[in-house]
Structure formats: structure tokens, C-alpha cells
Design an enzyme around this catalytic site. Structure first.
Site, PDB file in Angstrom:
ATOM      1  N   GLU A  50       7.188  31.704  -8.930  1.00  0.00           N
ATOM      2  CA  GLU A  50       8.405  31.225  -9.564  1.00  0.00           C
ATOM      3  C   GLU A  50       8.259  31.241 -11.080  1.00  0.00           C
ATOM      4  OE1 GLU A  50      10.459  28.310  -6.351  1.00  0.00           O
ATOM      5  OE2 GLU A  50       8.761  27.412  -7.393  1.00  0.00           O
ATOM      6  N   CYS A  60      -0.263  18.050  -7.985  1.00  0.00           N
ATOM      7  CA  CYS A  60       0.516  19.246  -8.307  1.00  0.00           C
ATOM      8  C   CYS A  60       0.826  20.027  -7.038  1.00  0.00           C
ATOM      9  CB  CYS A  60      -0.284  20.127  -9.276  1.00  0.00           C
ATOM     10  SG  CYS A  60       0.513  21.707  -9.649  1.00  0.00           S
ATOM     11  N   GLY A  76      -0.401  28.641 -11.191  1.00  0.00           N
ATOM     12  CA  GLY A  76      -1.687  29.263 -11.468  1.00  0.00           C
ATOM     13  C   GLY A  76      -2.424  28.691 -12.654  1.00  0.00           C
ATOM     14  N   GLU A  77      -3.700  29.064 -12.732  1.00  0.00           N
ATOM     15  CA  GLU A  77      -4.547  28.663 -13.855  1.00  0.00           C
ATOM     16  C   GLU A  77      -4.768  29.914 -14.712  1.00  0.00           C
ATOM     17  OE1 GLU A  77      -5.831  26.148 -15.497  1.00  0.00           O
ATOM     18  OE2 GLU A  77      -6.922  27.615 -16.703  1.00  0.00           O
ATOM     19  N   SER A  79      -1.760  27.090 -21.171  1.00  0.00           N
ATOM     20  CA  SER A  79      -2.166  25.776 -20.677  1.00  0.00           C
ATOM     21  C   SER A  79      -3.301  25.932 -19.681  1.00  0.00           C
ATOM     22  CB  SER A  79      -0.960  25.108 -20.012  1.00  0.00           C
ATOM     23  OG  SER A  79      -1.290  23.805 -19.574  1.00  0.00           O
ATOM     24  N   SER A 119      -4.841  20.351 -20.038  1.00  0.00           N
ATOM     25  CA  SER A 119      -4.353  19.366 -19.068  1.00  0.00           C
ATOM     26  C   SER A 119      -5.451  18.349 -18.825  1.00  0.00           C
ATOM     27  CB  SER A 119      -3.971  20.071 -17.764  1.00  0.00           C
ATOM     28  OG  SER A 119      -2.868  20.928 -17.993  1.00  0.00           O
ATOM     29  N   LEU A 120      -5.406  17.255 -19.529  1.00  0.00           N
ATOM     30  CA  LEU A 120      -6.507  16.279 -19.469  1.00  0.00           C
ATOM     31  C   LEU A 120      -6.244  15.228 -18.384  1.00  0.00           C
ATOM     32  CD1 LEU A 120      -9.195  15.945 -20.989  1.00  0.00           C
ATOM     33  CD2 LEU A 120      -8.079  14.205 -22.381  1.00  0.00           C
ATOM     34  N   HIS A 121      -5.168  14.518 -18.499  1.00  0.00           N
ATOM     35  CA  HIS A 121      -4.702  13.554 -17.476  1.00  0.00           C
ATOM     36  C   HIS A 121      -5.548  12.303 -17.291  1.00  0.00           C
ATOM     37  CE1 HIS A 121      -1.727  16.505 -16.681  1.00  0.00           C
ATOM     38  NE2 HIS A 121      -2.546  17.352 -16.110  1.00  0.00           N
ATOM     39  N   ASN A 135       6.221  14.154 -12.032  1.00  0.00           N
ATOM     40  CA  ASN A 135       7.312  14.680 -11.212  1.00  0.00           C
ATOM     41  C   ASN A 135       6.934  14.556  -9.746  1.00  0.00           C
ATOM     42  OD1 ASN A 135       9.097  15.653 -13.335  1.00  0.00           O
ATOM     43  ND2 ASN A 135       7.451  17.092 -13.797  1.00  0.00           N
TER      44      ASN A 135
HETATM   45  N1  SAH Z   1      -3.081  25.382 -14.455  1.00  0.00           N
HETATM   46  C1  SAH Z   1      -2.629  25.197 -15.815  1.00  0.00           C
HETATM   47  C2  SAH Z   1      -1.220  25.671 -16.004  1.00  0.00           C
HETATM   48  C3  SAH Z   1      -0.171  24.845 -15.296  1.00  0.00           C
HETATM   49  S1  SAH Z   1       0.685  23.924 -16.486  1.00  0.00           S
HETATM   50  C4  SAH Z   1      -2.797  23.752 -16.207  1.00  0.00           C
HETATM   51  O1  SAH Z   1      -3.027  22.925 -15.320  1.00  0.00           O
HETATM   52  O2  SAH Z   1      -2.739  23.441 -17.382  1.00  0.00           O
HETATM   53  C5  SAH Z   1       1.483  22.723 -15.537  1.00  0.00           C
HETATM   54  C6  SAH Z   1       1.305  21.359 -16.167  1.00  0.00           C
HETATM   55  O3  SAH Z   1       2.010  20.395 -15.363  1.00  0.00           O
HETATM   56  C7  SAH Z   1      -0.154  20.939 -16.178  1.00  0.00           C
HETATM   57  O4  SAH Z   1      -0.418  20.154 -17.304  1.00  0.00           O
HETATM   58  C8  SAH Z   1      -0.220  20.109 -14.924  1.00  0.00           C
HETATM   59  O5  SAH Z   1      -1.317  19.249 -14.898  1.00  0.00           O
HETATM   60  C9  SAH Z   1       1.097  19.389 -14.970  1.00  0.00           C
HETATM   61  N2  SAH Z   1       1.526  18.842 -13.680  1.00  0.00           N
HETATM   62  C10 SAH Z   1       1.115  19.224 -12.450  1.00  0.00           C
HETATM   63  N3  SAH Z   1       1.718  18.507 -11.499  1.00  0.00           N
HETATM   64  C11 SAH Z   1       2.537  17.639 -12.138  1.00  0.00           C
HETATM   65  C12 SAH Z   1       3.442  16.639 -11.702  1.00  0.00           C
HETATM   66  N4  SAH Z   1       3.601  16.392 -10.403  1.00  0.00           N
HETATM   67  N5  SAH Z   1       4.123  15.960 -12.642  1.00  0.00           N
HETATM   68  C13 SAH Z   1       3.969  16.223 -13.957  1.00  0.00           C
HETATM   69  N6  SAH Z   1       3.138  17.160 -14.427  1.00  0.00           N
HETATM   70  C14 SAH Z   1       2.417  17.853 -13.532  1.00  0.00           C
END
Ligand code: SAH
Length: 374
Positions: free
Chosen positions: A112, A139, A187-188, A221, A244-246, A324
Site C-alpha cells: 500500500e 504495528c 517494510g523496513e 524511517s 523509530s525509538l518508541h 493508531n
Molecule cells: N520500518 C520503518 C518504516 C515504517 S515507518 C520504521 O519502523 O521506522 C512507520 C512508523 O509508524 C514507524 O515509526 C512505526 O514505529 C510507527 N507505527 C507503527 N505502528 C504504529 C501504530 N499502531 N500507531 C502509530 N505509529 C505506529
């Protein structure tokens, strides 16, 4: 952590044995395009005309390529502009200014892409893999596993398709252009490094060899594949890096972003800092705020301290993403009060912070919601 989570294995190797996507001019450098035509017994100088049709005029029908001789047009087109993907469905939100497209690739793999138009700019969010092997439990893409890497041309074609829709006035707001590309779809990107760099080159190469976009408008990203971040810093293309640290601590990040078991918080952040040093581009730290999981005030303080330990010259900003919803996950977005406090604490320690808008939620087109189901 309060909720038990389904853990999938991390996958680096793509599953084998599916054949390769058709070779397309967007996979090739201008010199290689010429060679390819000559290999096919066709005149090499036509490569430039084909590139102009693809990148500058955004033509998708051979009938419109009237400067190519009718006798060899089909051969030229099938040689360098084979069909790469078929749109199966487009969903719209925000009065048509957010559009998510589901694509079927040559081998049936589904991906997508999402086009988001704002006043004065338009961002294309592209996928770099069909599925994802990084297994982040919050995710939707990560829950489906990895099908395969996408080719450079398959990545570029998503942007070109968005550019076509905008130039033809199919998106409310009048004819327009793609100003930004974010590698934030499925994807990554760093796990498909070569194809992604190829795509970045095609996007930034001046027309008609490429789309002629500014590298500053492109964001890659990553979950934090440290060696790839270092390699990207050496490419000499100043794209924006998003990490993407989180979570600011390894204990939690090991669960939220499983690659953390390989490269720890401090290694990922240090690589991001190096990237900022080298490219002079401000790095973006992505942080999905998950209620009662990573949204505590002390974690905001710790996040700011971790980032500030690398310097305070404005090398970084934090982009908070309200979580989300994804199928099967019990986690939810933080309370607005906790979100506000999180922002306040980061800013109090001098970290510029933004909260991302959640465009496309109602069409499952927001961050982490791309699952590409038919
Ligand atoms: N794989 C890469 C590219 C994807 S970017 C990465 O992880 O950076 C998508 C972004 O959305 C990433 O920062 C991911 O962690 C974040 N993400 C994934 N699931 C999510 C969710 N349910 N709600 C909000 N952000 C989310």
C-alpha cells in the site's frame, strides 16, 4: 508489560524463489538504460525519450508516446517500461486529500501507498517491502511478517503514480506535484538498503533522468539498523533520517522494537546523532504514545536526557505519534492529558517536539495500519 504480546521472529533474509520483478528504467542509471535497449537490439538513444515520458511527462500509455516510431514503440515500452503493479483499490479520506492505494505486484504480493495533500505540499508515503520482518507488536505490517523486498522501480512507481494523480488534477486542490516522499509505508527501508538508495537516487536525479526532487523533502524511517544508518550518512544524499525509538530504555524497547535486542537504544541514538553531525540534517525521533506502556512522565524525562547527552545544538526533534489502532491489539493511544505532559516535559528540557496528525485513520492508512489485505 501489562498485555502479553505475540512475538514473531525477526527476519532479515527475504524468502527465496519467487523470481524478480520486471526490469524497468527506474531500476537503471541512464547509461544502463541505453545498454539495456542495445542488448534488446533497439536504438540506445531512445532511452532518453523513454525517461522523459516516465519521469517528466508522467505518461503511462504507450499511445501517448507519439515521438517514438510506431514500429518499435511496443518493443521500446516493453523493454524499459514494463507494467510493474496494478492498483486494486483506492480509499479516500479528508475529502479526497488523503488517498490510500492497494497495489498488486507482478507475483501477487500486495503493498500500500498513501498520498497526503496539505495546503502547499503533498507527501507520498511509500512501501519498501511487501510486509515487514521487524515484528514490532503494535504495528499491523509487523504482524504479517515479510513477503519480499521491493525493487527500486516498484518503490519509485508508487511516487510516480501519486505524481500522475496530482498532475492530472485527480486530487482536490487543483493540479499539483509531489513535494515530499516518506519511506514510512510497509517494510523496513534499511533492510532493503540497495533498492531504497536506488529509489532515492531516481527521486533526486534531475529530470529527465529522475524526478528531480530535493533530498530535503525525502525522509527515510528506520527501526535502527545501525550499520545501515552509518552507510546512509556516507552516501552524500542529505535525506532526513527518522529513527523509530518508541522507548528511551532497553527493557521496554526490547519488547516494542525487537531489533533492540541487537542494537540497543544508545547505539541507535548514537548512529542517529552521527548522521545529524555528518549531514547537518536534523534527525527525527518517532515515538508512538501508547497508553500506560511508554507514556509515563519519567520516560519523557529519560528520553530528553538520552537525546541531550549527545549534544544540544538542535540535532534532533521528537515526533510523537498517537497510537493508531491495529487489529488484535489491546493497546490504545495515550490520554490527551498524558500526551500534553509528555510534550511539556520534553520541551522543558529543550527538545523540539511535535505531535503527528493521524491522517488516514478511518481508511486504515495511518502509521502502523498498512496491512495490504484484499
Ligand atoms: N520500518 C520503518 C518504516 C515504517 S515507518 C520504521 O519502523 O521506522 C512507520 C512508523 O509508524 C514507524 O515509526 C512505526 O514505529 C510507527 N507505527 C507503527 N505502528 C504504529 C501504530 N499502531 N500507531 C502509530 N505509529 C505506529
Amino acid at each position: 508489560m501489562s498485555e502479553p504480546i505475540k512475538t514473531l521472529p525477526l527476519v532479515f533474509e527475504e524468502p527465496k524463489g519467487r523470481g524478480k520483478p520486471p526490469r524497468h528504467l527506474a531500476d537503471l542509471t541512464p547509461a544502463e538504460r541505453k545498454e539495456r535497449l542495445e542488448e534488446l537490439g533497439l536504438p540506445g538513444f531512445r532511452a532518453k525519450q523513454l525517461s522523459t515520458h516516465y519521469f517528466s511527462r508522467l505518461v503511462d500509455s504507450p499511445d501517448a508516446m507519439t515521438d517514438l516510431p510506431a514500429g518499435t514503440r511496443d518493443a521500446l515500452v516493453s523493454g524499459l517500461l514494463p507494467n510493474l503493479m496494478t492498483p486494486l483499490r483506492t480509499l479516500e479520506a479528508d475529502k479526497g486529500t488523503t488517498r490510500k492505494t492497494l497495489w498488486k505486484l507482478f507475483d501477487g504480493a500486495l503493498v500500500e501507498s498513501v498520498l497526503m495533500r496539505y495546503p502547499g505540499r503533498a507527501t507520498m508515503c511509500v512501501s519498501s517491502q511487501a510486509g515487514c520482518g521487524m515484528a514490532c507488536p503494535f504495528c499491523a505490517t509487523g504482524q504479517g511478517g515479510l513477503q519480499r523486498n521491493m525493487s527500486t522501480a516498484e518503490i519509485v512507481e508508487q511516487v510516480v503514480a501519486g505524481a500522475r494523480a496530482l498532475s492530472r488534477g485527480e486530487v482536490p486542490g487543483g493540479p499539483g506535484r509531489v513535494s515530499n516522499v516518506v519511506f514510512m509505508g510497509m517494510g523496513e527501508p534499511m533492510a532493503n538498503y540497495k533498492a531504497v538508495i536506488g529509489a532515492v537516487r531516481r527521486l533526486t536525479d534531475p529530470a529527465p533522468d529522475g524526478l528531480g526532487m530535493s533530498a530535503r523533502g525525502i525522509t527515510v524511517s528506520t527501526v535502527g539498523l545501525v550499520p545501515r544508518i552509518e552507510q546512509l550518512a556516507d552516501e552524500g544524499i542529505p535525506v532526513t533520517l527518522a529513527l523509530s525509538l518508541h522507548a528511551p530504555d532497553d527493557e521496554l524497547r526490547d519488547e516494542l522494537v525487537p531489533i533492540n535486542t541487537r542494537w540497543k537504544v544508545h547505539e541507535a541514538v548514537e548512529a542517529a546523532w552521527h548522521y545529524a553531525e555528518k549531514t547537518k540534517r536534523r534527525v527525527s525521533i518517532e515515538y508512538a504514545l501508547i497508553k500506560d506502556i511508554n507514556d509515563q512522565a519519567w520516560r519523557a524525562d529519560l528520553l530528553a536526557d538520552v537525546l541531550n547527552s549527545y549534544g544540544d545544538w538542535g540535532w534532533v526533534h521528537v515526533n510523537l505519534i498517537p497510537l493508531n489502532p491495529t487489529p488484535g491489539s489491546k493497546w490504545t493511544a495515550s490520554d490527551p492529558r498524558d500526551e500534553k505532559e509528555f510534550v511539556r516535559r520534553l520541551e522543558a528540557k529543550g527538545i523540539p517536539t511535535t505531535v503527528r496528525d493521524t491522517r488516514g485513520r478511518e481508511i486504515d492508512g495511518a502509521c502502523g495500519q498498512l496491512a495490504a489485505a484484499e
